[in-house]
Design a protein around this motif. Structure first.
Motif, PDB file in Angstrom:
ATOM      1  N   TYR A 100      -5.130   1.493  12.587  1.00  0.00           N
ATOM      2  CA  TYR A 100      -5.784   1.448  10.635  1.00  0.00           C
ATOM      3  C   TYR A 100      -6.526   3.449  10.616  1.00  0.00           C
ATOM      4  O   TYR A 100      -6.863   3.638   9.601  1.00  0.00           O
ATOM      5  CB  TYR A 100      -7.308   1.226  10.633  1.00  0.00           C
ATOM      6  N   ARG A 101      -5.641   4.036  11.359  1.00  0.00           N
ATOM      7  CA  ARG A 101      -6.559   6.064  11.709  1.00  0.00           C
ATOM      8  C   ARG A 101      -4.842   6.399  11.691  1.00  0.00           C
ATOM      9  O   ARG A 101      -4.640   6.230  12.561  1.00  0.00           O
ATOM     10  CB  ARG A 101      -8.006   6.165  11.489  1.00  0.00           C
ATOM     11  N   LYS A 102      -5.108   7.715  10.889  1.00  0.00           N
ATOM     12  CA  LYS A 102      -3.943   7.975  11.039  1.00  0.00           C
ATOM     13  C   LYS A 102      -4.684   9.792  10.646  1.00  0.00           C
ATOM     14  O   LYS A 102      -4.812  10.186   9.483  1.00  0.00           O
ATOM     15  CB  LYS A 102      -2.807   8.167  10.509  1.00  0.00           C
ATOM     16  N   GLY A 103      -5.338  10.148  11.512  1.00  0.00           N
ATOM     17  CA  GLY A 103      -6.237  11.474  10.983  1.00  0.00           C
ATOM     18  C   GLY A 103      -7.078  11.280   9.700  1.00  0.00           C
ATOM     19  O   GLY A 103      -8.289  11.155  10.141  1.00  0.00           O
ATOM     20  N   SER A 112     -13.390   3.632  17.097  1.00  0.00           N
ATOM     21  CA  SER A 112     -13.882   2.135  16.979  1.00  0.00           C
ATOM     22  C   SER A 112     -13.878   1.049  16.393  1.00  0.00           C
ATOM     23  O   SER A 112     -14.079  -0.427  16.225  1.00  0.00           O
ATOM     24  CB  SER A 112     -15.496   2.198  17.679  1.00  0.00           C
ATOM     25  N   TYR A 113     -13.896   1.164  14.938  1.00  0.00           N
ATOM     26  CA  TYR A 113     -13.751   1.009  13.834  1.00  0.00           C
ATOM     27  C   TYR A 113     -11.661  -0.245  13.806  1.00  0.00           C
ATOM     28  O   TYR A 113     -11.601  -1.340  13.928  1.00  0.00           O
ATOM     29  CB  TYR A 113     -12.794   1.635  12.407  1.00  0.00           C
ATOM     30  N   THR A 114     -10.717   0.910  14.191  1.00  0.00           N
ATOM     31  CA  THR A 114      -9.427  -0.196  14.910  1.00  0.00           C
ATOM     32  C   THR A 114      -9.961  -0.620  15.937  1.00  0.00           C
ATOM     33  O   THR A 114      -9.338  -1.943  16.253  1.00  0.00           O
ATOM     34  CB  THR A 114      -8.767   1.361  15.011  1.00  0.00           C
ATOM     35  N   ASN A 115     -10.240  -0.381  16.754  1.00  0.00           N
ATOM     36  CA  ASN A 115     -10.824  -1.146  18.140  1.00  0.00           C
ATOM     37  C   ASN A 115     -11.458  -2.555  17.912  1.00  0.00           C
ATOM     38  O   ASN A 115     -11.014  -3.796  18.717  1.00  0.00           O
ATOM     39  CB  ASN A 115     -11.337  -0.139  19.272  1.00  0.00           C
ATOM     40  N   GLU A 116     -12.090  -2.459  16.719  1.00  0.00           N
ATOM     41  CA  GLU A 116     -12.764  -3.814  16.749  1.00  0.00           C
ATOM     42  C   GLU A 116     -12.285  -4.446  16.195  1.00  0.00           C
ATOM     43  O   GLU A 116     -12.367  -5.925  15.840  1.00  0.00           O
ATOM     44  CB  GLU A 116     -14.236  -3.546  16.096  1.00  0.00           C
ATOM     45  N   SER A 135       0.814  -1.109  -0.107  1.00  0.00           N
ATOM     46  CA  SER A 135       0.474   0.359   0.182  1.00  0.00           C
ATOM     47  C   SER A 135       1.061   1.433  -0.291  1.00  0.00           C
ATOM     48  O   SER A 135       1.971   1.839   1.124  1.00  0.00           O
ATOM     49  CB  SER A 135      -0.691  -0.194   1.093  1.00  0.00           C
ATOM     50  N   THR A 136       0.547   1.889  -0.601  1.00  0.00           N
ATOM     51  CA  THR A 136       0.966   3.359  -1.208  1.00  0.00           C
ATOM     52  C   THR A 136       0.537   4.598   0.125  1.00  0.00           C
ATOM     53  O   THR A 136       1.182   4.884   0.743  1.00  0.00           O
ATOM     54  CB  THR A 136       0.835   3.760  -2.428  1.00  0.00           C
ATOM     55  N   VAL A 137      -0.622   4.073  -0.170  1.00  0.00           N
ATOM     56  CA  VAL A 137      -1.057   5.247   1.176  1.00  0.00           C
ATOM     57  C   VAL A 137      -0.575   5.137   2.985  1.00  0.00           C
ATOM     58  O   VAL A 137      -0.513   5.963   3.566  1.00  0.00           O
ATOM     59  CB  VAL A 137      -3.087   4.749   1.346  1.00  0.00           C
ATOM     60  N   ARG A 138      -0.681   3.370   2.775  1.00  0.00           N
ATOM     61  CA  ARG A 138      -0.087   3.257   4.016  1.00  0.00           C
ATOM     62  C   ARG A 138       1.318   3.451   4.717  1.00  0.00           C
ATOM     63  O   ARG A 138       1.978   4.006   5.495  1.00  0.00           O
ATOM     64  CB  ARG A 138      -0.198   1.396   4.340  1.00  0.00           C
TER      65      ARG A 138
END
Length: 512
Positions: A291-294, A343-347, A185-188
């Motif tokens: 799974y989230r940064k900003g 909660s997306y990352t948390n789950e 992943s380029t995005v990652r």
């Protein structure tokens, strides 16, 4: 400006686009490949097993019939598809495998799954990867998602309000960017996500060949002192060479190299006369720590990579999309409660951890060593018991999936049972529009009034059901997972708290 820019038009990116369009968001999908078609995806090893949570997600969105159409056509003909994997062509019906060790349907005790009801979704099915991609891509376009092929994301910059995405010579803006652009992943990478895990032990090969002496190879999966291979006539082979992943993506895959590896792994002098298709893969298992940064999020292989053993990676990614979309939509609408997007990352992160460890455990069983063969013998004995087969089915089929939502009832955090109303309507289709549902078996005016406070986000359904499972009411999130249950005397305060937790502040302040 688009609400969401998605990098990657594979199954995860396309399914995410479908979900976001269902919520009315503007979506742009950018895909590097000009053409989604690939002969490799049509190999028998291109078949992927869809697990129960994935099938339930498709069922709840009206996609299941189309996705299962080829399988139903095969079943009605009474013949196995010509490219079906060897384990699908046996007299005794296998339910799946762990490192090639099969468990069978007749050994699985489904009576232990007290909160599962009969559903058209079933627990597992096999689908051709290319076909699945085509169905999801067509649905995304039909729902109004814009897709641009030949434009992979090269970089981006984010601010507090938006993300500016560079792709080729073009620039796009979105309020959010989601990387569904695969294991590299380029995005990652551009986003600076931490990616940690374990390095590969082997190079895996999936090849289509012609051989002068194919009968030298035994059909099915074979463990050898130097590796493992799976052979399906006339010339489809998967094999692993425990070289620490040294060959993967380092050299051109030639006929001579494939023959050398095949001879080494199979301990035969088999001769390859033609190499038609070939690809390599490894058991590298890495995971983004968040799974989230900003305003940038990850889903699918961009967030987690592992070997394709057992085929759980596709299900993991599609589960990410189903979990993320409604939370991102609520955030964009402005009615999301605090912390909903986190909660997306948390789950999903703990689910990823489990799948990566499941993959690593299979690698441990495949190593060409006496200790691994001894462990294999023990697993074979265990998986052939009723309890063992049931355990492996729960893990492979995903029926054991439960998010930690903090509820005391064992159904909270699980996929909702497909309750059948008295008029024959089932819960699954009630989730078709992507909203929440409060199902009240006793049609209480008080619960109707409570649901009406969130009438723009929660549909109230007052009806008895044919099998209550000891319950009297259920609040179901847009992704089909249970947020709250009411037993004999439902606690209205708990119901209101659950509604606020997952659906935000009510549109109406009237008391329930």
């Amino acid at each position: 400006m688009h609400d969401v820019v998605i990098a990657g038009a594979g199954p995860v990116g396309c399914f995410l686009a479908c979900e976001l369009r269902l919520a009315g968001l503007s979506v742009l999908v950018l895909e590097q490949a000009d053409n989604p078609s690939s002969p490799l995806k049509r190999l028998p090893f291109g078949l992927r097993g869809l697990s129960a949570p994935t099938l339930e997600a498709f069922y709840r969105r009206g996609l299941l019939s189309e996705i299962e159409a080829p399988q139903r056509a095969k079943d009605s003909s009474g013949n196995s598809a010509p490219n079906a994997a060897h384990w699908m062509q046996q007299a005794r019906r296998p339910g799946g495998h762990f490192a090639g060790i099969q468990f069978f349907h007749d050994n699985i005790d489904t009576s232990t799954w007290q909160y599962r009801l009969p559903t058209p979704a079933g627990t597992s099915t096999a689908v051709e990867m290319e076909y699945l991609e085509s169905v999801l891509a067509a649905r995304a376009i039909a729902l109004g998602a814009e897709t641009r092929r030949g434009l992979g994301v090269d970089g981006f910059d984010q601010s507090e309000e938006s993300v500016t995405v560079r792709a080729g010579d073009e620039v796009f803006r979105g309020r959010w960017l989601v990387g569904c652009d695969g294991g590299r992943s380029t995005v990652r990478k551009v986003g600076g996500f931490e990616f940690v895990g374990t390095d590969p032990e082997f190079t895996g090969y999936s090849v289509q060949v012609e051989m002068a002496d194919p009968d030298q190879l035994k059909a099915g999966r074979q463990y050898t002192p130097t590796g493992m291979y799976t052979y399906q006539k006339p010339g489809t082979i998967a094999m692993v060479d425990f070289d620490g992943g040294a060959f993967h993506r380092t050299e051109l895959i030639t006929l001579e190299h494939v023959q050398a590896v095949l001879r080494s792994v199979s301990n035969t002098d088999v001769t390859v006369t033609a190499l038609q298709l070939a690809t390599t893969w490894t058991d590298r298992a890495y995971h983004a720590t968040t799974y989230r940064k900003g305003r940038v999020l990850l889903a699918g292989d961009a967030a987690h990579i592992h070997s394709p053993l057992g085929g759980q990676g596709l299900n993991l990614g599609l589960g990410d999309a189903m979990n993320l979309a409604w939370k991102l939509a609520a955030t964009l609408r402005g009615d999301a409660p605090a912390g909903l997007l986190d909660s997306y990352t948390n789950e999903r992160h703990p689910v990823g951890v489990q799948v990566l460890d499941w993959s690593r455990a299979q690698v441990a069983l495949m190593r060409p060593s006496r200790s691994s063969r001894a462990l294999e013998a023990i697993i074979r004995d265990l998986i052939d018991t009723r309890d063992g087969a049931t355990y492996f089915a729960e893990r492979v089929w995903g029926t054991a999936l439960r998010y930690d939502l903090g509820g005391s009832h064992p159904l909270v955090g699980r996929s909702a049972p497909d309750f059948e109303l008295i008029d024959g309507t089932k819960l699954g289709p009630l989730l078709l529009n992507g909203g929440g549902v409060l199902l009240d078996f006793d049609s209480r005016p008080s619960l109707r009034a409570l649901a009406n406070r969130w009438s723009d986000r929660i549909a109230y359904v007052g009806s008895d059901v044919k099998e209550r499972l000891g319950l009297s009411a259920v609040l179901v999130r847009p992704d089909g997972f249970v947020a709250w249950v009411g037993e004999a005397s439902p606690d209205h305060d708990e119901a209101a708290l659950a509604a606020s937790r997952w659906f935000g502040e009510p549109a109406s302040r009237e008391s329930a």
